[in-house]
Motif scaffolding. Structure first.
Motif, PDB file in Angstrom:
ATOM      1  N   UNK A   1       0.835  -1.200   0.000  1.00  0.00           N
ATOM      2  CA  UNK A   1       0.000   0.000   0.000  1.00  0.00           C
ATOM      3  C   UNK A   1       0.864   1.242   0.000  1.00  0.00           C
ATOM      4  N   UNK A   2       0.253   2.352  -0.401  1.00  0.00           N
ATOM      5  CA  UNK A   2       0.893   3.664  -0.296  1.00  0.00           C
ATOM      6  C   UNK A   2      -0.194   4.720  -0.420  1.00  0.00           C
ATOM      7  N   UNK A   3      -0.018   5.850   0.265  1.00  0.00           N
ATOM      8  CA  UNK A   3      -0.992   6.934   0.177  1.00  0.00           C
ATOM      9  C   UNK A   3      -2.403   6.441   0.423  1.00  0.00           C
ATOM     10  N   UNK A   4      -3.272   6.642  -0.570  1.00  0.00           N
ATOM     11  CA  UNK A   4      -4.650   6.161  -0.495  1.00  0.00           C
ATOM     12  C   UNK A   4      -4.860   4.972  -1.420  1.00  0.00           C
ATOM     13  N   UNK A   5      -3.822   4.146  -1.566  1.00  0.00           N
ATOM     14  CA  UNK A   5      -3.865   3.039  -2.521  1.00  0.00           C
ATOM     15  C   UNK A   5      -3.514   1.720  -1.849  1.00  0.00           C
ATOM     16  N   UNK A   6      -4.280   0.670  -2.192  1.00  0.00           N
ATOM     17  CA  UNK A   6      -4.032  -0.684  -1.725  1.00  0.00           C
ATOM     18  C   UNK A   6      -3.770  -1.562  -2.942  1.00  0.00           C
ATOM     19  N   UNK A   7      -2.733  -2.394  -2.861  1.00  0.00           N
ATOM     20  CA  UNK A   7      -2.324  -3.209  -3.996  1.00  0.00           C
ATOM     21  C   UNK A   7      -2.582  -4.678  -3.671  1.00  0.00           C
ATOM     22  N   UNK A   8      -3.294  -5.385  -4.578  1.00  0.00           N
ATOM     23  CA  UNK A   8      -3.563  -6.793  -4.323  1.00  0.00           C
ATOM     24  C   UNK A   8      -2.416  -7.665  -4.833  1.00  0.00           C
ATOM     25  N   UNK A   9      -2.551  -8.973  -4.647  1.00  0.00           N
ATOM     26  CA  UNK A   9      -1.470  -9.902  -4.971  1.00  0.00           C
ATOM     27  C   UNK A   9      -1.144  -9.920  -6.458  1.00  0.00           C
ATOM     28  N   UNK A  10      -2.119  -9.533  -7.293  1.00  0.00           N
ATOM     29  CA  UNK A  10      -1.886  -9.507  -8.730  1.00  0.00           C
ATOM     30  C   UNK A  10      -1.364  -8.161  -9.222  1.00  0.00           C
ATOM     31  N   UNK A  11      -1.134  -7.236  -8.291  1.00  0.00           N
ATOM     32  CA  UNK A  11      -0.619  -5.928  -8.677  1.00  0.00           C
ATOM     33  C   UNK A  11      -1.682  -4.910  -9.026  1.00  0.00           C
ATOM     34  N   UNK A  12      -2.956  -5.241  -8.807  1.00  0.00           N
ATOM     35  CA  UNK A  12      -4.032  -4.292  -9.093  1.00  0.00           C
ATOM     36  C   UNK A  12      -4.080  -3.199  -8.021  1.00  0.00           C
ATOM     37  N   UNK A  13      -4.252  -1.960  -8.454  1.00  0.00           N
ATOM     38  CA  UNK A  13      -4.257  -0.783  -7.587  1.00  0.00           C
ATOM     39  C   UNK A  13      -5.699  -0.403  -7.260  1.00  0.00           C
ATOM     40  N   UNK A  14      -6.052  -0.473  -5.992  1.00  0.00           N
ATOM     41  CA  UNK A  14      -7.380  -0.067  -5.520  1.00  0.00           C
ATOM     42  C   UNK A  14      -7.277   1.303  -4.851  1.00  0.00           C
ATOM     43  N   UNK A  15      -8.191   2.179  -5.182  1.00  0.00           N
ATOM     44  CA  UNK A  15      -8.241   3.493  -4.547  1.00  0.00           C
ATOM     45  C   UNK A  15      -9.047   3.376  -3.259  1.00  0.00           C
ATOM     46  N   UNK A  16      -8.415   3.669  -2.140  1.00  0.00           N
ATOM     47  CA  UNK A  16      -9.045   3.538  -0.832  1.00  0.00           C
ATOM     48  C   UNK A  16      -9.747   4.835  -0.462  1.00  0.00           C
ATOM     49  N   UNK A  17     -11.049   4.863  -0.659  1.00  0.00           N
ATOM     50  CA  UNK A  17     -11.853   6.036  -0.302  1.00  0.00           C
ATOM     51  C   UNK A  17     -12.743   5.722   0.893  1.00  0.00           C
ATOM     52  N   UNK A  18     -12.262   4.828   1.748  1.00  0.00           N
ATOM     53  CA  UNK A  18     -13.068   4.388   2.882  1.00  0.00           C
ATOM     54  C   UNK A  18     -12.279   4.335   4.184  1.00  0.00           C
ATOM     55  N   UNK A  19     -11.028   3.895   4.134  1.00  0.00           N
ATOM     56  CA  UNK A  19     -10.282   3.584   5.347  1.00  0.00           C
ATOM     57  C   UNK A  19      -9.492   4.785   5.845  1.00  0.00           C
ATOM     58  N   UNK A  20     -10.110   5.558   6.735  1.00  0.00           N
ATOM     59  CA  UNK A  20      -9.418   6.751   7.227  1.00  0.00           C
ATOM     60  C   UNK A  20      -8.525   6.471   8.423  1.00  0.00           C
ATOM     61  N   UNK A  21      -8.365   5.197   8.798  1.00  0.00           N
ATOM     62  CA  UNK A  21      -7.467   4.875   9.905  1.00  0.00           C
ATOM     63  C   UNK A  21      -6.034   5.260   9.545  1.00  0.00           C
ATOM     64  N   UNK A  22      -5.622   4.951   8.315  1.00  0.00           N
ATOM     65  CA  UNK A  22      -4.305   5.379   7.842  1.00  0.00           C
ATOM     66  C   UNK A  22      -4.410   6.808   7.327  1.00  0.00           C
ATOM     67  N   UNK A  23      -4.695   7.732   8.228  1.00  0.00           N
ATOM     68  CA  UNK A  23      -5.031   9.098   7.852  1.00  0.00           C
ATOM     69  C   UNK A  23      -4.027   9.780   6.956  1.00  0.00           C
ATOM     70  N   UNK A  24      -2.748   9.804   7.365  1.00  0.00           N
ATOM     71  CA  UNK A  24      -1.754  10.509   6.553  1.00  0.00           C
ATOM     72  C   UNK A  24      -1.196   9.626   5.449  1.00  0.00           C
ATOM     73  N   UNK A  25      -1.743   8.433   5.311  1.00  0.00           N
ATOM     74  CA  UNK A  25      -1.390   7.587   4.181  1.00  0.00           C
ATOM     75  C   UNK A  25      -0.898   6.220   4.573  1.00  0.00           C
ATOM     76  N   UNK A  26      -1.316   5.213   3.820  1.00  0.00           N
ATOM     77  CA  UNK A  26      -0.793   3.865   4.018  1.00  0.00           C
ATOM     78  C   UNK A  26       0.725   3.884   3.884  1.00  0.00           C
TER      79      UNK A  26
END
Length: 442
Positions: free
Chosen positions: A49-74
């Protein structure tokens, strides 16, 4: 990156998920205790992960517009470095002198009104709210608690007793009374929202007293998240606080979800209304995912409790937790986070309003900063909740690798709550994909 979309699970529970993921789920169901759920209907295994992005095992980039726990960024580099450096040194608790702990408390308290001057450090938001209510009862001598009708404040037994969102299987305490969420549509003709909420609080206090309960506190999430997200009009909290104080109770502002500039125009949600709470609780983004939470008090509320009751949290306030929390404040200062949230939040809301302007299925868009709710209904003239359409939108966005959730008593409000690390390019990507989904479902 792979273009493969996530696999689905059909209505009968049959799955064509990858065998590896099926194996994880089978093993998980075997060994984990009751109550564990996936955040999405279709599980995804994220490996980086990085910033507001989560990466799955296949390398797909998901935009995280839900998880504010990592406030300043994954995986924020500054937080990672601070935690690693402290782990390599020591990790003592609050029974030992720690200059970084004192320095952190001073920095954090400087973001609050001067009346709020004492800090305690548990680990979770549930623990923070548990301590807040405990101190409120000690200070007031009362037992009564007022919360909103679909509030969520945590999962300890005590806090669950005033968290109606947990459902019928989690009973409310006999000392708990519920009031309306601050929805202007509930006001009778000619009544302001402030007047409506005052009347609600007066009635709750009267009913508590009738049953032998003196008021201890009203507790309110400053974004009224689980009630459906209600942040406006600014100022409606004044009447509520006045009624609570007149009855000898305290106002607890629950900032676990709304705090740390999530609402954009201030560091803390209560500040928008020009009121000063007696107690403030926080967690989640406080340590950017590291387990640390906080309770801030007026000194006159907490001092006697501290003199007569020993409060100690084994893990709360440990050196590593303080390092994580301090690093978060560093990022806020260096990256002008609040200003960025205000700008990007305004752009995000304007884009959502434009995309849904002509939709008969959108009742309204609410919220502030990077904390928005889109209410989905069968038709805006009738306002009947449409939770099925809401769920379809969430799933379709997920298929396009954008993550959001839903909220509200009927589960019909899209919850768009990205981390404050959300950039202008993240906003653009979100709106581009939302436009595709809206064309199909709205």
């Amino acid at each position: 990156m792979s273009a493969r979309l996530p696999k689905r699970i059909d209505a009968n529970g049959n799955s064509d998920l990858p065998e590896r993921l099926q194996d994880i789920i089978r093993r998980r169901n075997t060994v984990l205790g009751p109550g564990y759920q996936f955040s999405e209907t279709i599980p995804v295994e994220f490996v980086s992960s990085f910033g507001a992005h989560l990466i799955d095992r296949d390398g797909n980039d998901y935009l995280d517009a839900y998880n504010n726990v990592q406030g300043v960024g994954h995986s924020h580099e500054h937080v990672l470095e601070a935690v690693s450096r402290q782990l390599a040194a020591t990790n003592t608790d609050t029974r030992y002198p720690q200059e970084p702990l004192v320095a952190y408390a001073e920095r954090l308290l400087a973001t609050f009104p001067s009346e709020l001057s004492k800090l305690s450090l548990p680990c979770t938001g549930s623990e923070a709210n548990d301590l807040a209510i405990r101190v409120a009862r000690f200070h007031t001598g009362g037992e009564g608690v007022i919360a909103t009708r679909w509030a969520f404040h945590g999962r300890t037994r005590e806090v669950a007793s005033f968290s109606p969102m947990l459902g019928a299987g989690s009973p409310l305490g006999p000392n708990v009374r519920l009031i309306d969420a601050p929805d202007p549509r509930l006001c009778v003709h000619g009544q302001s929202l402030e007047e409506h909420m005052q009347q609600q609080v007066r009635s709750a206090i009267a009913d508590l007293e009738r049953h032998g309960y003196k008021l201890a506190a009203l507790i309110a999430d400053s974004a009224f998240t689980s009630d459906g997200i209600f942040t406006d009009p600014v100022g409606f909290m004044h009447g509520i606080v006045n009624e609570v104080h007149a009855a000898g109770g305290l106002y607890i502002a629950d900032e676990v979800q709304s705090g740390f500039a999530q609402l954009g125009d201030s560091m803390w949600g209560f500040s928008r209304h020009g009121v000063v709470p007696d107690i403030v609780t926080m967690g989640k983004a406080m340590g950017n995912g590291f387990p640390v939470s906080g309770v801030v008090f007026r000194s006159e509320v907490s001092d006697e409790f501290g003199q007569k009751v020993s409060y100690f949290n084994t893990l709360g306030g440990r050196s590593v937790s303080v390092a994580a929390a301090s690093a978060v404040l560093d990022v806020f200062e260096k990256e002008n986070v609040r200003e960025r949230v205000a700008v990007n939040g305004a752009t995000l809301r304007a884009g959502l309003e434009e995309l849904t302007r002509d939709s008969p299925y959108v009742a309204e868009i609410r919220g502030s900063g990077l904390y928005l709710g889109v209410e989905i209904v069968e038709h805006r003239d009738a306002l009947k909740p449409d939770s099925a359409r809401c769920e379809s939108i969430i799933k379709d966005l997920r298929d396009h690798r954008v993550l959001i959730s839903r909220t509200g008593p009927a589960g019909n409000v899209l919850k768009v709550r990205p981390p404050v690390a959300f950039t202008d390019s993240d906003v653009s990507r979100f709106l581009e994909i939302f436009a595709v989904v809206a064309k199909k479902l709205l």
